[in-house]
Write a protein that holds these residues in place. Structure first.
Motif, PDB file in Angstrom:
ATOM      1  N   LYS A   2       1.994 -36.464  15.332  1.00  0.00           N
ATOM      2  CA  LYS A   2       2.613 -37.534  14.558  1.00  0.00           C
ATOM      3  C   LYS A   2       3.522 -36.926  13.479  1.00  0.00           C
ATOM      4  O   LYS A   2       4.642 -37.400  13.266  1.00  0.00           O
ATOM      5  CB  LYS A   2       1.518 -38.380  13.907  1.00  0.00           C
ATOM      6  CG  LYS A   2       1.918 -39.832  13.761  1.00  0.00           C
ATOM      7  CD  LYS A   2       0.727 -40.657  13.315  1.00  0.00           C
ATOM      8  CE  LYS A   2       1.131 -42.094  13.066  1.00  0.00           C
ATOM      9  NZ  LYS A   2       0.025 -42.883  12.510  1.00  0.00           N
ATOM     10  N   THR A   3       3.016 -35.857  12.850  1.00  0.00           N
ATOM     11  CA  THR A   3       3.797 -35.176  11.815  1.00  0.00           C
ATOM     12  C   THR A   3       5.099 -34.669  12.398  1.00  0.00           C
ATOM     13  O   THR A   3       6.162 -34.846  11.836  1.00  0.00           O
ATOM     14  CB  THR A   3       2.998 -33.975  11.273  1.00  0.00           C
ATOM     15  OG1 THR A   3       1.735 -34.441  10.867  1.00  0.00           O
ATOM     16  CG2 THR A   3       3.717 -33.327  10.113  1.00  0.00           C
ATOM     17  N   THR A   6       7.458 -37.497  13.072  1.00  0.00           N
ATOM     18  CA  THR A   6       7.983 -38.004  11.801  1.00  0.00           C
ATOM     19  C   THR A   6       9.094 -37.085  11.296  1.00  0.00           C
ATOM     20  O   THR A   6      10.160 -37.537  10.915  1.00  0.00           O
ATOM     21  CB  THR A   6       6.865 -38.057  10.751  1.00  0.00           C
ATOM     22  OG1 THR A   6       5.751 -38.721  11.324  1.00  0.00           O
ATOM     23  CG2 THR A   6       7.309 -38.811   9.508  1.00  0.00           C
ATOM     24  N   HIS A   7       8.817 -35.782  11.339  1.00  0.00           N
ATOM     25  CA  HIS A   7       9.797 -34.808  10.870  1.00  0.00           C
ATOM     26  C   HIS A   7      11.096 -34.911  11.643  1.00  0.00           C
ATOM     27  O   HIS A   7      12.182 -34.880  11.088  1.00  0.00           O
ATOM     28  CB  HIS A   7       9.241 -33.385  11.003  1.00  0.00           C
ATOM     29  CG  HIS A   7       8.446 -32.980   9.805  1.00  0.00           C
ATOM     30  ND1 HIS A   7       7.534 -31.962   9.844  1.00  0.00           N
ATOM     31  CD2 HIS A   7       8.423 -33.457   8.555  1.00  0.00           C
ATOM     32  CE1 HIS A   7       6.985 -31.824   8.653  1.00  0.00           C
ATOM     33  NE2 HIS A   7       7.512 -32.726   7.859  1.00  0.00           N
ATOM     34  N   GLN A  10      12.969 -38.073  10.811  1.00  0.00           N
ATOM     35  CA  GLN A  10      13.589 -37.893   9.482  1.00  0.00           C
ATOM     36  C   GLN A  10      14.878 -37.104   9.599  1.00  0.00           C
ATOM     37  O   GLN A  10      15.908 -37.480   9.039  1.00  0.00           O
ATOM     38  CB  GLN A  10      12.648 -37.108   8.565  1.00  0.00           C
ATOM     39  CG  GLN A  10      11.644 -37.949   7.827  1.00  0.00           C
ATOM     40  CD  GLN A  10      10.612 -37.045   7.145  1.00  0.00           C
ATOM     41  OE1 GLN A  10      10.817 -35.843   7.022  1.00  0.00           O
ATOM     42  NE2 GLN A  10       9.513 -37.636   6.726  1.00  0.00           N
ATOM     43  N   ALA A 213       8.421 -26.709   1.415  1.00  0.00           N
ATOM     44  CA  ALA A 213       9.107 -26.875   2.690  1.00  0.00           C
ATOM     45  C   ALA A 213       9.168 -25.546   3.420  1.00  0.00           C
ATOM     46  O   ALA A 213       9.480 -24.525   2.819  1.00  0.00           O
ATOM     47  CB  ALA A 213      10.507 -27.420   2.471  1.00  0.00           C
ATOM     48  N   THR A 214       8.863 -25.566   4.716  1.00  0.00           N
ATOM     49  CA  THR A 214       8.992 -24.351   5.518  1.00  0.00           C
ATOM     50  C   THR A 214      10.465 -24.154   5.852  1.00  0.00           C
ATOM     51  O   THR A 214      11.259 -25.090   5.766  1.00  0.00           O
ATOM     52  CB  THR A 214       8.210 -24.484   6.832  1.00  0.00           C
ATOM     53  OG1 THR A 214       8.647 -25.681   7.478  1.00  0.00           O
ATOM     54  CG2 THR A 214       6.729 -24.583   6.591  1.00  0.00           C
ATOM     55  N   ASP A 215      10.804 -22.932   6.267  1.00  0.00           N
ATOM     56  CA  ASP A 215      12.186 -22.662   6.680  1.00  0.00           C
ATOM     57  C   ASP A 215      12.582 -23.595   7.813  1.00  0.00           C
ATOM     58  O   ASP A 215      13.701 -24.073   7.884  1.00  0.00           O
ATOM     59  CB  ASP A 215      12.328 -21.213   7.148  1.00  0.00           C
ATOM     60  CG  ASP A 215      12.423 -20.266   5.963  1.00  0.00           C
ATOM     61  OD1 ASP A 215      12.453 -20.777   4.826  1.00  0.00           O
ATOM     62  OD2 ASP A 215      12.450 -19.051   6.180  1.00  0.00           O
ATOM     63  N   TYR A 217      11.553 -26.567   8.405  1.00  0.00           N
ATOM     64  CA  TYR A 217      11.823 -27.916   7.894  1.00  0.00           C
ATOM     65  C   TYR A 217      13.236 -27.988   7.307  1.00  0.00           C
ATOM     66  O   TYR A 217      13.966 -28.948   7.519  1.00  0.00           O
ATOM     67  CB  TYR A 217      10.792 -28.282   6.832  1.00  0.00           C
ATOM     68  CG  TYR A 217      11.028 -29.637   6.200  1.00  0.00           C
ATOM     69  CD1 TYR A 217      10.480 -30.785   6.761  1.00  0.00           C
ATOM     70  CD2 TYR A 217      11.807 -29.778   5.060  1.00  0.00           C
ATOM     71  CE1 TYR A 217      10.693 -32.022   6.201  1.00  0.00           C
ATOM     72  CE2 TYR A 217      12.029 -31.016   4.486  1.00  0.00           C
ATOM     73  CZ  TYR A 217      11.464 -32.131   5.064  1.00  0.00           C
ATOM     74  OH  TYR A 217      11.690 -33.356   4.507  1.00  0.00           O
TER      75      TYR A 217
ATOM     76  N   PRO B  75       4.884 -21.669   1.991  1.00  0.00           N
ATOM     77  CA  PRO B  75       5.075 -23.120   1.833  1.00  0.00           C
ATOM     78  C   PRO B  75       3.763 -23.901   1.848  1.00  0.00           C
ATOM     79  O   PRO B  75       3.601 -24.857   1.086  1.00  0.00           O
ATOM     80  CB  PRO B  75       5.936 -23.486   3.035  1.00  0.00           C
ATOM     81  CG  PRO B  75       6.699 -22.265   3.338  1.00  0.00           C
ATOM     82  CD  PRO B  75       5.784 -21.122   3.003  1.00  0.00           C
ATOM     83  N   ILE B 106       7.943 -33.659   3.414  1.00  0.00           N
ATOM     84  CA  ILE B 106       7.809 -32.257   3.809  1.00  0.00           C
ATOM     85  C   ILE B 106       6.442 -32.006   4.425  1.00  0.00           C
ATOM     86  O   ILE B 106       6.303 -31.310   5.424  1.00  0.00           O
ATOM     87  CB  ILE B 106       8.047 -31.346   2.587  1.00  0.00           C
ATOM     88  CG1 ILE B 106       9.529 -31.358   2.244  1.00  0.00           C
ATOM     89  CG2 ILE B 106       7.560 -29.934   2.854  1.00  0.00           C
ATOM     90  CD1 ILE B 106       9.854 -30.704   0.929  1.00  0.00           C
ATOM     91  N   GLY B 108       4.771 -34.116   5.986  1.00  0.00           N
ATOM     92  CA  GLY B 108       4.676 -34.824   7.257  1.00  0.00           C
ATOM     93  C   GLY B 108       3.890 -36.120   7.221  1.00  0.00           C
ATOM     94  O   GLY B 108       3.320 -36.528   8.225  1.00  0.00           O
TER      95      GLY B 108
END
Lengths: 302, 217
Positions: A2-3, A6-7, A10, A213-215, A217, B75, B106, B108
């Motif tokens: 789901k994450t 969503t990402h 977005q 935030a990860t790279d 992302y 992160p 971010i 999620g």
């Protein structure tokens, strides 16, 4: 899962917002990409059509043997036996002079003229297909056939066909070269637009980093942007090629009529269209990836 | 929660910001870092948040040794801490609501969950009525409260604040400090660098005094 979804949603939404925020510059970039891509795509269409024409031409490896006027039916029969027993000849077809004359008069619509001829000017002839079609074998065969009794002339079109093949091959090489150069150009165009975007969204990247935030992302919306830009550019290229073929069709058909054949330009096939869109998307993505990676590394250093 | 062992930080220009710092902060503690400007308060906060790396020594946060963490893991560490900056670091092209939503996006969260949480956080700092405004329309105190809302919206176990009241009037500053106290009472570990004497004297937390990169008391 789901994450992840969503990402991605977005990122896609952010990309479309970004493009619509500057509609004119987005459109100009898309046209730049589209026109760049339409060059190799258009060339591919031209080559395909040329290849098509070439393959519709009479078999260029056929050799014609013309008998002299003094050849009797017995001579012809003797040669028939000789030819059919040779292993270096795959196929033979005999065209007697009367049949040849009838064919020609029908094809050219010269029945009346032909009827007034005092004597059939055409010789008896053979059309043979050699077993080996490379230049050396054909040359050898031609010189052998030349020495048979009552043979007036042996004609092979292989030189002409080889020249045509060479020209087509040159066309393919040029296409590959052009496609390669323009692919790099496309990646560069994308890379540049992405770099501009990153510089305007510097604060956002910095803050996002600070709050976890990860790279990946941070990269994602830019990659989406590059890929989408490539895809839309590819669609424009497809449109340019399609419209061009449509515009040229009447003239080409007119030309074909003058040559007493029918011919119509084939547009990009389904596979070629899919490949065009896929490659343009991939190149946009690659360009974006390089730009983002470079910029991220630079931001990191500060 | 946080442990520093013999930590030093020297900047490339040769300035020694921190010298041989050893410090232990327990879970649920509230710590005020005090000292003159340039004493190393900000540097200490940046080291704990893994924004900068120490020249020598080891730092533990949440039982992770920062120096041994992969870059890609940082992160995820930061998602467990809320950061409040003196200069707020707000995004001015986004509304108040969108600024608070950013950490949740971010991490999620789905749209629905994120909005519910963001509203709760804005309510806590008293900015719910301004959710559609843009940061430029907010006063300095409100901007700082927005920054705090963004820091706490993902309910971190650790809150790091670098001079959160540095640019504010006394009245606003008291406001902000009260908010931090409320989060402390809810169980969050809090580290605040400040020279707000009122807050320090309130006796709400431990005081770590830095002087020229060394801990004095």
């Amino acid at each position: 899962m789901k994450t992840w979804l969503t990402h991605h949603l977005q990122a896609l939404r952010a990309t479309l917002t970004q493009m619509l925020a500057t509609p004119f510059s987005s459109l100009f970039t898309l046209f730049a990409i589209g026109i760049t891509l339409s060059l190799p795509a258009g060339m591919a269409v031209m080559l395909d059509n040329a290849t098509q024409v070439a393959s519709n031409l009479p078999n260029p490896n056929e050799i014609s043997i013309y008998m002299d006027d003094n050849a009797t039916p017995a001579d012809i029969k003797k040669l028939q036996t000789t030819l059919s027993t040779r292993t270096d000849i795959a196929h033979t077809q005999f065209v007697d002079k009367q049949t040849a004359l009838t064919q020609i008069s029908q094809q050219l619509g010269l029945t009346r003229l032909v009827n007034e001829l005092p004597k059939n000017p055409l010789p008896d002839a053979w059309i043979i297909t050699p077993a080996d079609t490379d230049a050396q074998h054909i040359t050898q065969l031609v010189s052998t056939l030349q020495k048979f009794p009552h043979v007036a002339l042996v004609q092979a079109d292989y030189k002409w066909s080889q020249r045509l093949d060479a020209i087509l091959q040159l066309g393919h090489d040029l296409f590959t070269l052009l496609a390669g150069i323009l692919a790099v150009a496309l990646a560069a165009i994308t890379s540049n637009t992405i770099r501009l975007q990153i510089s305007t969204r510097h604060a956002e990247i910095e803050v996002s980093r600070l709050i976890g935030a990860t790279d990946r992302y941070i990269r994602r919306p830019f990659l989406y942007f590059g890929a989408l830009q490539g895809l839309l550019g590819g669609m424009i290229a497809w449109g340019v090629v399609f419209v061009s073929t449509q515009l040229l069709t009447p003239q080409v058909q007119h030309l074909a009529t003058l040559y007493a054949t029918t011919f119509s330009i084939q547009p990009l096939s389904l596979m070629q269209s899919a490949a065009l869109l896929l490659i343009s998307t991939a190149l946009g993505w690659i360009g974006a990836y390089f730009a983002v990676s470079r910029s991220l590394a630079r931001i990191e250093k500060r | 929660m946080i442990g520093l062992e013999k930590v030093s930080k020297r900047y490339p220009n040769g300035h020694d910001a921190l010298k041989d710092i050893t410090l232990e902060i327990e879970t649920g503690e509230m710590v005020f870092l005090t000292g003159h400007s340039g004493a190393g308060k900000s540097t200490l906060i940046k080291l704990i948040a893994a924004i900068e790396r120490p020249t020598s020594g080891t730092i533990y946060v949440n039982n992770h040794q920062l120096g041994k963490m992969r870059r890609a893991a940082i992160p995820y560490l930061r998602r467990n801490m809320g950061l409040v900056f003196q200069d707020h670091k707000l995004l001015f092209d986004r509304s108040v609501m969108q600024n608070v939503l950013l950490p949740l996006e971010i991490a999620g969260f789905t749209h629905h969950d994120a909005h519910a949480r963001a509203r709760a956080a804005l309510d806590k700092v008293g900015l719910l009525a301004r959710e559609k405004a843009y940061p430029i329309a907010l006063s300095g105190g409100e901007q700082q409260r927005l920054c705090i809302a963004r820091a706490v919206v993902s309910r971190p176990a650790l809150l790091l604040a670098d001079e959160p009241t540095g640019n504010l009037d006394n009245e606003y500053a008291t406001d902000i400090m009260l908010m931090f106290k409320a989060f402390h009472q809810a169980g969050t570990t809090i580290v605040i660098s400040t020279h707000d004497q009122a807050a320090i004297k309130s006796g709400a937390g431990r005081i770590v005094h830095l002087d020229h990169g060394k801990i004095i008391s």
